[in-house]
Enzyme design. Structure first.
Site, PDB file in Angstrom:
ATOM      1  N   CYS A  56      -9.995  -1.152  14.879  1.00 39.98           N
ATOM      2  CA  CYS A  56     -10.255  -2.575  15.141  1.00 39.98           C
ATOM      3  C   CYS A  56     -10.396  -2.888  16.636  1.00 39.98           C
ATOM      4  CB  CYS A  56      -9.146  -3.438  14.569  1.00 39.98           C
ATOM      5  SG  CYS A  56      -8.825  -3.102  12.838  1.00 39.98           S
ATOM      6  N   GLU A 103     -13.201 -13.959  -4.789  1.00 42.19           N
ATOM      7  CA  GLU A 103     -11.901 -13.577  -5.367  1.00 42.19           C
ATOM      8  C   GLU A 103     -10.729 -13.949  -4.462  1.00 42.19           C
ATOM      9  OE1 GLU A 103     -14.398 -11.531  -4.560  1.00 42.19           O
ATOM     10  OE2 GLU A 103     -13.716  -9.612  -3.749  1.00 42.19           O
ATOM     11  N   GLU A 133       2.206   1.763  -3.410  1.00 42.06           N
ATOM     12  CA  GLU A 133       1.130   2.266  -4.266  1.00 42.06           C
ATOM     13  C   GLU A 133       0.884   3.753  -4.003  1.00 42.06           C
ATOM     14  OE1 GLU A 133      -2.532   0.173  -3.606  1.00 42.06           O
ATOM     15  OE2 GLU A 133      -3.526   1.100  -5.325  1.00 42.06           O
ATOM     16  N   LYS A 187     -14.804  -9.749   8.742  1.00 42.49           N
ATOM     17  CA  LYS A 187     -13.741 -10.642   8.268  1.00 42.49           C
ATOM     18  C   LYS A 187     -14.291 -12.022   7.914  1.00 42.49           C
ATOM     19  CE  LYS A 187     -10.048  -8.029   8.581  1.00 42.49           C
ATOM     20  NZ  LYS A 187      -9.336  -7.639   7.345  1.00 42.49           N
ATOM     21  N   CYS A 232      -7.866  -1.936   4.293  1.00 45.17           N
ATOM     22  CA  CYS A 232      -7.686  -3.073   5.200  1.00 45.17           C
ATOM     23  C   CYS A 232      -8.987  -3.522   5.833  1.00 45.17           C
ATOM     24  CB  CYS A 232      -6.783  -2.726   6.373  1.00 45.17           C
ATOM     25  SG  CYS A 232      -5.438  -1.718   5.936  1.00 45.17           S
ATOM     26  N   SER A 272      -6.925   1.895  -2.264  1.00 42.63           N
ATOM     27  CA  SER A 272      -5.763   1.066  -2.579  1.00 42.63           C
ATOM     28  C   SER A 272      -6.251  -0.311  -3.021  1.00 42.63           C
ATOM     29  CB  SER A 272      -4.903   0.935  -1.318  1.00 42.63           C
ATOM     30  OG  SER A 272      -4.026  -0.146  -1.460  1.00 42.63           O
ATOM     31  N   GLU A 291     -15.471 -11.464   4.550  1.00 44.77           N
ATOM     32  CA  GLU A 291     -14.355 -11.190   3.632  1.00 44.77           C
ATOM     33  C   GLU A 291     -13.677 -12.483   3.179  1.00 44.77           C
ATOM     34  OE1 GLU A 291     -10.665  -9.534   5.170  1.00 44.77           O
ATOM     35  OE2 GLU A 291     -10.608  -8.091   3.534  1.00 44.77           O
ATOM     36  N   GLU A 348       0.830  -1.202   0.000  1.00 43.94           N
ATOM     37  CA  GLU A 348       0.000   0.000   0.000  1.00 43.94           C
ATOM     38  C   GLU A 348       0.868   1.257   0.000  1.00 43.94           C
ATOM     39  OE1 GLU A 348      -3.786  -0.482   2.197  1.00 43.94           O
ATOM     40  OE2 GLU A 348      -3.224   1.379   3.177  1.00 43.94           O
TER      41      GLU A 348
END
Lengths: 161, 591
Positions: free
Chosen positions: B516, B379, B289, B371, B312, B332, B374, B286
């Site tokens: 978090c 993908e 980037e 999560k 994230c 990102s 996720e 990141e």
């Protein structure tokens, strides 16, 4: 709340947009927008609520919350002759429930439903301001007072002619 | 401000006008019981529907009882919080709430951690009258990838609605229907999966009953651990170590990293690794980037998309995929640390230990409910085999540890395994709001300027304010950084970006309050937001104590690039560590 699945035409979407705009897309005007939309479409299917939600930037869950809170709003098309039984306190204590049950039996539908021939729909409402006539039933714009279960058949037959 | 004198339970107190009776009583140390009321002071979140009536008090001269959470004090008011009348009313209220509440406490996911159960204990409820004729709600069960809604247990406190609408501005949940039928539900009472829900889990974090809980994967973890054909690898998110101790009676903010590693090893995981390692890896990708986009911007490239947004947080990713799909090129492309870890574990590490990825099970311990969703995203799998098999929460880990007859407090400290267990302090601070961008700044600064960063602590990026902005000097080049936690705050920054008004080069966004550390999978804070601050302090202390505090100095990260990935943003890195986003706006309601 049960609902009917429909697809809105472009001109119907534009109609809803214009209703929202006529109330300035103001969140506080949601109930007025819903009133006007129900007047236009006869009922408030999910698809109409979605367009209102998007246009007014109000979460669809909230729009649905308001629609389901007020007994005036309906998500299924009302019958040609919408039957409403007042179940407010005065009507209730004077036997509204037995009247309601008789209507359910005669029309073979539950509250919130519309008969298969599209003629009658059944709903409950809370107080029409005619407590002296309790229990009160309305069919369309006509009001019936001091209704007993035995009167139900006759009331219905008026609309079957 | 005017001050008001009143008497509560025979004691005088003076508070500012406009204070509620509940808060005035608190000044005297009198804890009026509450159920629907919730005050997360540090986060400016207050839920005050005045609906449950548990907090009623007697006010002299007033006919009915007053709900203390929503009634303001008045001069000379005489309040009784514990008179016979109040106690009887409170018990009746509780009995009525319980009359249609399922009685399966013994097997309820919230048992032992339930505000309603605690209240029944506190009020000494011994029987619930009218059970023989009480009508029970029979709402259907709604299971999504992350959250279970069991609305028979809903008491209509509407805390979840406040979090979902006011704090997160997600608008997935709202009170619907009327009277006995009323519940909190998505639009048209669809399942959560077909709503704008981001799975942030803040509804679960504040639910006082078992109506909203996480999807429990502990039994799947136990099965994997007992399968001799599987190599089971675990990764632990940074925020877990600052909160797990609370489940074992430790003070909020107690750091339990070493004991947690011991416990995981004793539970039978073959390799105990750290998501912090993948956080360092995230910074490499990141950060590179960010620098790439910045450099192109400085060189006058008008095509380049700035600000860059961190990626994230899966709740946040879900949020922008639904609310801002037209801007999906801005975040990102770096995968989250959880997914980077899974991807590297099942490629680089699987090759290293010569295990087929199908025989490897990757478990993640996360402070998060999103999560769970996720790791199920298509993908993030290869031929149907997910990079991360199961994600369990801090709370679920605590259950696993307790089931294994282990007491965290009595375990010796242990170290993570190499190579995916080594991390820098920069990886640790991902847990707190502002941490990801601080970690990125530490690395980006050194790469951009070619100089060594003397002071690695960027205090200006820390704190609990919902939206923060800071300028960081990159050797003469000023970098504007924006930070938001809570999706309502994120929305404000995003609307500016959409309108072309944003001055930021980079923005960090975390869905949950405090980042978090305040995730939907953490030990329940039961309305005490000071717990989040204690966890943040623990995280920054953990960072301070790390010998290495910059991601690019992590020797195992260097080795990973030398042996396997080449360099950041390489073709291989793109394949394994980056992703793309989808337009989810049109996907909902279409069932």
């Amino acid at each position: 709340m049960s609902s009917v699945k429909i697809e809105l035409r472009q001109d119907q979407i534009e109609k809803i947009d214009s209703i929202c705009e006529s109330f300035g897309n103001q969140e506080g005007e949601l109930i007025n927008v819903l009133h006007k939309s129900q007047e236009t479409f006869g009922y408030l299917p999910a698809e109409v609520q979605e367009v209102i939600s998007e246009k007014m930037e109000i979460p669809a869950a909230k729009v649905y919350g308001v629609v389901t809170f007020y007994s005036f709003f309906s998500m299924i098309p009302k019958g040609e002759f919408p039957v409403s039984i007042c179940t407010g306190t005065a009507c209730y204590v004077r036997g509204a429930e037995t009247v309601l049950n008789e209507f359910k039996k005669q029309l073979e539908i539950e509250v919130g439903e519309t008969s298969t021939d599209g003629k009658f729909s059944l709903s409950c409402l809370r107080c029409v301001g005619a407590c002296g006539l309790a229990p009160v039933v309305t069919v369309g714009d006509k009001t019936y007072g001091r209704v007993a279960p035995d009167d139900v058949k006759e009331i219905i037959s008026e609309y079957l002619k | 401000m005017d001050r008001v004198k009143l008497t509560i339970d025979g004691r005088a107190v003076e508070v500012p006008a406009g204070t509620t009776i509940y808060k005035a009583a608190k000044e005297l140390g009198i804890d009026i019981p509450i159920l629907c009321y919730m005050d997360l002071k540090d986060l400016n979140i207050e839920n005050k529907p005045g609906g449950c009536r548990i907090c009623v008090v007697e006010v002299e001269g007033r006919g009915n009882l007053a709900s203390s959470c929503s009634t303001n004090v008045a001069a000379g008011m005489v309040v009784k919080t514990n008179s016979m009348r109040v106690i009887n009313a409170r018990r009746t209220v509780m009995e009525l709430i319980l009359s249609d509440h399922p009685k399966d406490c013994l097997s309820c996911a919230k048992s032992g951690n339930c505000d309603l159960q605690d209240m029944a204990v506190k009020l000494g409820i011994r029987e619930i009258p009218g059970q023989e004729y009480a009508e029970m709600s029979t709402y259907r069960l709604d299971t999504s990838p992350s959250i279970i809604r069991e609305l028979d247990k809903c008491i209509m406190c509407r805390r979840c609605e406040t979090m979902c609408n006011d704090f997160q501005t997600v608008g997935a949940l709202h009170a619907v229907n009327r009277g006995f039928e009323s519940v909190v539900a998505p639009a048209f009472e669809m399942n959560l999966e077909h709503s704008p829900c981001t799975y942030c889990g803040q509804c679960v974090a504040v639910c006082p009953t078992g109506a909203l809980t996480e999807v429990d994967h502990t039994s799947k973890v136990i099965s994997a651990l007992n399968d001799p054909t599987k190599t089971v690898v675990v990764q632990t998110a940074p925020a877990v170590r600052a909160a797990l101790g609370e489940e074992f009676g430790m003070e909020p903010g107690t750091r339990v990293t070493g004991q947690m590693v011991s416990a995981l090893r004793q539970l039978g995981f073959d390799y105990v690794f750290d998501t912090d390692f993948a956080a360092d890896l995230t910074i490499m990708e990141e950060g590179t980037e960010l620098l790439g986009r910045l450099t192109r911007f400085m060189e006058g490239d008008e095509e380049v998309k700035l600000p860059i947004l961190t990626s994230c947080c899966p709740g946040w990713v879900n949020f922008f995929e639904y609310n801002y799909p037209e801007m999906k090129e801005i975040p990102s492309t770096a995968r989250s640390p959880q997914q980077m870890f899974g991807s590297i574990a099942k490629s680089y590490f699987a090759e290293m230990i010569e295990v087929d990825r199908k025989d490897m099970v990757v478990i993640s311990i996360m402070p998060c409910l999103a999560k769970k969703y996720e790791c199920q995203r298509e993908e993030f799998s290869v031929d149907g085999n997910p990079d991360v098999d199961y994600s369990i929460t801090t709370r679920e880990l605590a259950h696993l540890i307790k089931q294994a007859n282990l007491d965290l407090a009595k375990l010796d400290s242990d170290d993570f395994d190499a190579p995916l267990g080594e991390s820098s302090g920069a990886g640790v601070i991902f847990a707190a709001t502002g941490g990801v961008i601080e970690a990125a700044t530490r690395t980006a600064y050194e790469i951009y300027t070619g100089k060594v960063l003397e002071k690695v602590d960027f205090e200006q990026l820390r704190g609990m304010e919902g939206i923060r902005s800071a300028k960081v000097d990159f050797d003469g080049q000023e970098i504007n950084i924006g930070i938001a936690h809570g999706l309502g705050n994120a929305r404000k920054l995003l609307d500016d970006v959409k309108a072309g008004k944003s001055q930021y080069h980079a923005i960090e966004i975390m869905a949950c309050p405090g980042g978090c550390i305040g995730g939907g999978g953490q030990p329940l804070h039961h309305g005490d937001a000071s717990i989040l601050k204690a966890r943040a302090r623990a995280i920054y202390a953990e960072d301070r104590d790390k010998p290495i505090r910059k991601s690019h100095e992590n020797p195992y990260i260097k080795k990973l690039y030398e042996e396997f990935l080449g360099e950041p943003m390489s073709e291989k890195a793109h394949e394994l560590l980056h992703t793309h986003y989808f337009d989810k706006r049109k996907k909902i309601f279409q069932v």
